[in-house]
Each structure stands twice: as C-alpha cells, then as structure tokens.
Scaffold this motif. Structure first.
Motif: not given
Length: 581
Positions: A161, A163-165, A167-168, A198, A201
C-alpha cells in the motif's frame, strides 16, 4: 459517528451509600435495664471499613473514549483529538492510539500528533503508518526536507500500500505547491512500481496539484509501457481535457478492446459516441459485455431517447431473465422500463422492490406516486408523497422535493389551489427557492390569481435574471391578463432571442400579438408553433385567433384535434364555452 471499541463498553455501576447515624438512639437509663453489649457501642461499623475508589475522569479510559466519540458526533474534532490522546495513554490497544493520531493530524495539532504517534509506535504500528503520520506532520509545518525523508521512508517499506498511501498523503497536504514539488521529485518512472494503477494515480495527482507537464509526461510514459484498459482510459481522459475528442475516442476504443469485461470502460466510450450523435453505436458498445446498473440505465436512456419500444422491451426481458440478485439491483431501472412500456402495475411492483439502502429509494417512491396518478388513483398517489414527507422530515432538500412532487401532481389534476399550498410548504422549507417560486407562480396563474403569479415570477427573475422560463411565463401571464403589454413584449422577446425554435415561446409571442390586435402575426406565429408541436394550449390559442378572424370552420377543426390530444384540457373547455356560449 465513529463508534467506540467494544472492549471499552463496560457497564458502570454506581453504588449509593447511605450513611447510617453513629450509635443507636437510646432510651432513658433505668437501674433495672441491662447494659447494651459493648460490641454495639464501641465496635466499628462494617461500612466504616468500605473504601470506594474515585477515578478522575482524565484517568478513566471509558470516559475518554465516550467523550471522544461524543465530540466527533458534534463535529468538534479538536476535543475528540484531546480525549482520544488521553485514552491512548490509558490502554494497550493500538487501534485507540491510531485513532488518536489520525484525529490529531486532522486538526493539525503537532504536539498531540507526536505523542499519539509515539504511543502507537510503542504499541506496534507498522513502519508505513508511522512514516505516513510523520510525513503529514512535516508537510503541515512546512518542513520539506523532513517530509521528503518520511515519504522516502514510506516507499522504502516495500508495503503493497506504500504508493497508494504516498499519494493520499500528498493529496491531503495544505500546500499544493509543496506537495507538487515532492511528487515530481519522488514519483519518477525510475522509482514507480511495475503497476499501471500507480502510474495513472500519480499522473492524476499531478493534474490535481497543478503539475500538468508532469502529469502529461507520466501519462505518456505509462501509455508507452503498459497496454491495459486503465492506462488507455487515463490517456483518453487527458486527451479529452486537452480538447482532442477524436484522440480520446480512439484511446477508449483500445481500452474497451483490451478489457471487454470492464463496464466502466464501455460506459466512458459509449458516452463519447452518444455525445457525437451515434446512439445506436453507443448502445452496441454497452450491450457487448458484462452489465451493471449503470450500463443498463444508459441503454434504457438511449432507447427511450430514440423512442425505440422494441429495444426497450428487449432490455426489459433481458434484465427480467437475470438472477434474482441482478433483478433486485436493477429494480429501479425495471420499474422505469415497465412504466415506459405501459406496464403500470409491474412498474409499481418493481419500484416497491427498490431497497431502503438503495440511493434511488426516494426516486422510486416519487415514480410510484406518478404511476398511481396516471392510473387515476390520486388519493393513493398523494398518500405515497405524504409518507415521503414524513420519512424525510429531517432532510430539507428531500422534503422540499417531496412537496414539489405533491404540487406537480395537483397541477396535473387541475387542482391549482392545492398545488399553490404544496408549493407554500416547500418554500417554508427553503425560502426563495426559484424552482418552487416558479411553480407556485404558474399555479397562481392557472387559478386566475394574476397578481400573486406576477409577484412570484418577478421574484424568480430577481433571483435569476434573464431566466428563460420565468421570462416567458411572466410575459405570457401579463399578455393573457391584457396588462403591462410593453413589459410582456420585452420579456417574451428576450425568451425568443434565447430560444428561437421553442414552440412554447412562440405560443407566448403569438398570444401577445393577439392581445395587441395584430391578428396576421398572431396567426402565422401560432400556426408555426402548432405545426412544430401538437400541444393542446397552442391549439386552443390558434383556434381562438382563427375564430376572431371569422374562420369558424377552421377553428372548429383545430379544436377537434385538440380534443383528441387532450380531451380534459382546461383551456379547451374554457375556450369552447367562450366561442359557443
């Protein structure tokens, strides 16, 4: 409201201690009365030995969690962060510390956030979670080097997670310029994982943060590296944003070809095709693959726009032959299809099957009321709306809409006073709502209350200057009443300039010319509008102009046609009484 953890939900027992009087009331001593036993006179009472521990609220775990949840319910996040910060120090539950940290970060309290993160770390927070929290703190205080260090630490964890976090975290930053610089510096093609999601995003985040060159470059790099539907769709969106519709359509065609099982891609492609005027092509794209409620809805809309009853019937049968769970998920669409196809009882059954948790539940009740009205069951229709008004009494927007629906049903039944009353209720919910004022103005006009109608319609134009519908309605109302014809002409001329091909505006213009005694222009205008749209009110106006010119037979022919279209039209009955007293 965020609920407290179950382990904190303990029943607290409060014991009321009644203090007994010290000693026993004695009687007057006598020589013959035996002395009371010493144990009763001098021994300590049992309650004297009972010690009750009083826990200060700030040391009471449950009290702090309850206080935090109460503060959240009242939208007081600062108080919630303080309470959960205390709770985190009183428990070994990492979830409480996590919540304390999130709340402190949300209210940008650096001291509370630091303490909560330290406590969470001692209780076993993941490295990614800690680095994310510390990155947010650094971003909050404008410490770019520390933010970069923590963002790098997030990526280095290798967490799925990460890269998702990443970006967040940047998306929540208060300084978009700072976040954009860090995004460009850290989310490079050399560092991003081999995952198109990714890349897309980060490109999308670049657009959001105003780093358009970065977003475009990364999007192009993703397109060159990956050849999946997700990447094609994002590249198409970028093309569309740049004004290249043709390029966007080509990319969406590739997206659909690469993943025919994805209804989202087919919806996007079909939307562009339909916007370019090819409804049949859009319908073919939508039908070629797995369906979901949105594809079914768009297929219905395309067929309805083309008035293609066979296609609507085939779609109705198609969904009806799907498993029960699919039928339930599409109950609202099935109700609409049944309504369009004239299967009104079936439509009511499908609308009743729409679940309470379905976002279209309100609309299903509205459509049920309309269907009942079409069946002549007006009492039942208004009862459905009354239930809506009760169910949504605490939701002003929905309540206003419910009153508006009630008013429209009354309008369609010719019960104009009741319609005005329903609009009154809507306006008590939301004063000066232009839609409700417009509706009430029309109700007043139909009821012959011209002054009230003019007041409402003028108020609409004060709120929405130049509104075409209100200009046309006020101009017509004044013309119909034979008053303020100069103002009426200016209003209808403005509406004609905005909508030169609108038959309803032409009708108003023709009626104004009739009131001004210009019969030639009135007849030619109304004939054009009547040819364009066989509307009962236009026909009645044309017939009255023809009658005034002595063309009685022609006027009767028009009225006969109006009678076939709308035999209960109020204007028809009024005009016939006037022409044939």
């Amino acid at each position: 409201m965020l609920s407290g953890r179950s382990k904190f939900k303990r029943v607290r027992h409060f014991v009321a201690l009644w203090v007994l009087g010290a000693g026993l009331a004695g009687c007057a001593a006598t020589a013959t009365r035996p002395e009371a036993p010493k144990t009763l006179r001098t021994g300590a009472q049992p309650l004297d030995r009972l010690q009750v521990a009083i826990v200060p609220p700030e040391r009471d775990l449950e009290a702090q969690v309850m206080a935090g949840d109460f503060a959240i319910a009242n939208n007081d996040l600062s108080a919630a962060a303080t309470a959960y910060g205390r709770a985190a120090e009183l428990t070994d539950d990492a979830t409480v510390a996590a919540r304390a940290a999130e709340l402190a970060l949300a209210v940008h309290d650096q001291d509370l956030a630091a303490k909560a993160l330290d406590r969470w770390a001692r209780l076993g927070a993941k490295p990614l979670e800690l680095a994310e929290g510390r990155a947010r703190m650094a971003l909050d205080r404008g410490d770019t080097p520390e933010a970069e260090r923590q963002l790098n630490a997030m990526i280095a964890t290798g967490d799925p997670d990460a890269w998702r976090e990443f970006g967040r975290t940047l998306a929540m930053a208060r300084d978009a310029a700072q976040a954009g610089q860090l995004l460009e510096r850290l989310a490079t093609p050399q560092r991003l994982p081999n995952d198109s999601a990714a890349w897309v995003a980060m490109s999308g985040l670049g657009e959001t943060l105003g780093r358009h060159d970065y977003a475009r470059t990364l999007g192009e790099a993703a397109l060159a590296r990956f050849h999946d539907g997700n990447t094609y769709a994002w590249a198409a969106q970028q093309k569309l944003g740049a004004g290249d519709r043709a390029g966007a359509k080509k990319l969406l065609a590739k997206a659909v070809a690469s993943d025919r099982t994805n209804p989202r891609l087919r919806l996007a492609y079909a939307t562009l095709i339909a916007q370019d005027g090819d409804d049949k092509g859009a319908a073919r794209v939508l039908a070629a693959g797995p369906q979901d409620p949105d594809t079914y809805t768009m297929r219905m809309g395309l067929a309805a726009r083309a008035n293609d009853k066979p296609a609507l019937a085939r779609l109705y049968d198609e969904i009806q032959n799907r498993p029960d769970d699919v039928q339930t998920a599409n109950a609202y669409t099935l109700g609409q299809l049944a309504e369009i196809l004239g299967k009104l009882d079936d439509a009511l059954d499908w609308y009743a099957a729409v679940g309470d948790d379905d976002p279209r539940d309100f609309d299903a009740s509205v459509r049920s009321a309309v269907v009942l009205h079409r069946q002549g069951k007006d009492d039942d229709a208004h009862a459905v709306v009354a239930d809506l008004e009760t169910a949504y009494a605490d939701r002003p927007d929905a309540l206003r809409k419910a009153f508006g629906v009630d008013a429209e049903l009354y309008m369609d039944s010719g019960r104009y006073a009741d319609a005005a009353s329903a609009y009154d209720k809507a306006l008590r919910v939301k004063p000066d709502d232009p839609d409700m004022l417009y509706g009430r103005g029309l109700a007043y006009a139909e009821a012959g209350q011209t002054e009230q109608a003019v007041t409402d319609l003028r108020k609409v134009l004060a709120i929405k200057p130049g509104d075409v519908e209100a200009s046309n309605a006020l101009g017509y109302t004044l013309a119909d009443a034979g008053r303020d014809l100069v103002e009426a002409q200016a209003l209808i001329e403005a509406a004609r300039a905005a909508r030169p091909d609108d038959p309803s505006v032409a009708d108003s213009w023709g009626w104004l010319k009739f009131r001004q005694g210009q019969l030639d222009q009135a007849e030619s205008t109304l004939r054009g509008a009547w040819t364009q749209r066989k509307d009962a009110d236009i026909g009645v106006h044309l017939a009255e102009v023809l009658w005034s010119r002595g063309e009685h037979d022609e006027a009767r022919k028009v009225l006969d046609e109006v009678r076939r279209i709308d035999p209960k039209n109020a204007s028809l009955e009024k005009t016939e009484r006037k022409l044939n007293p």
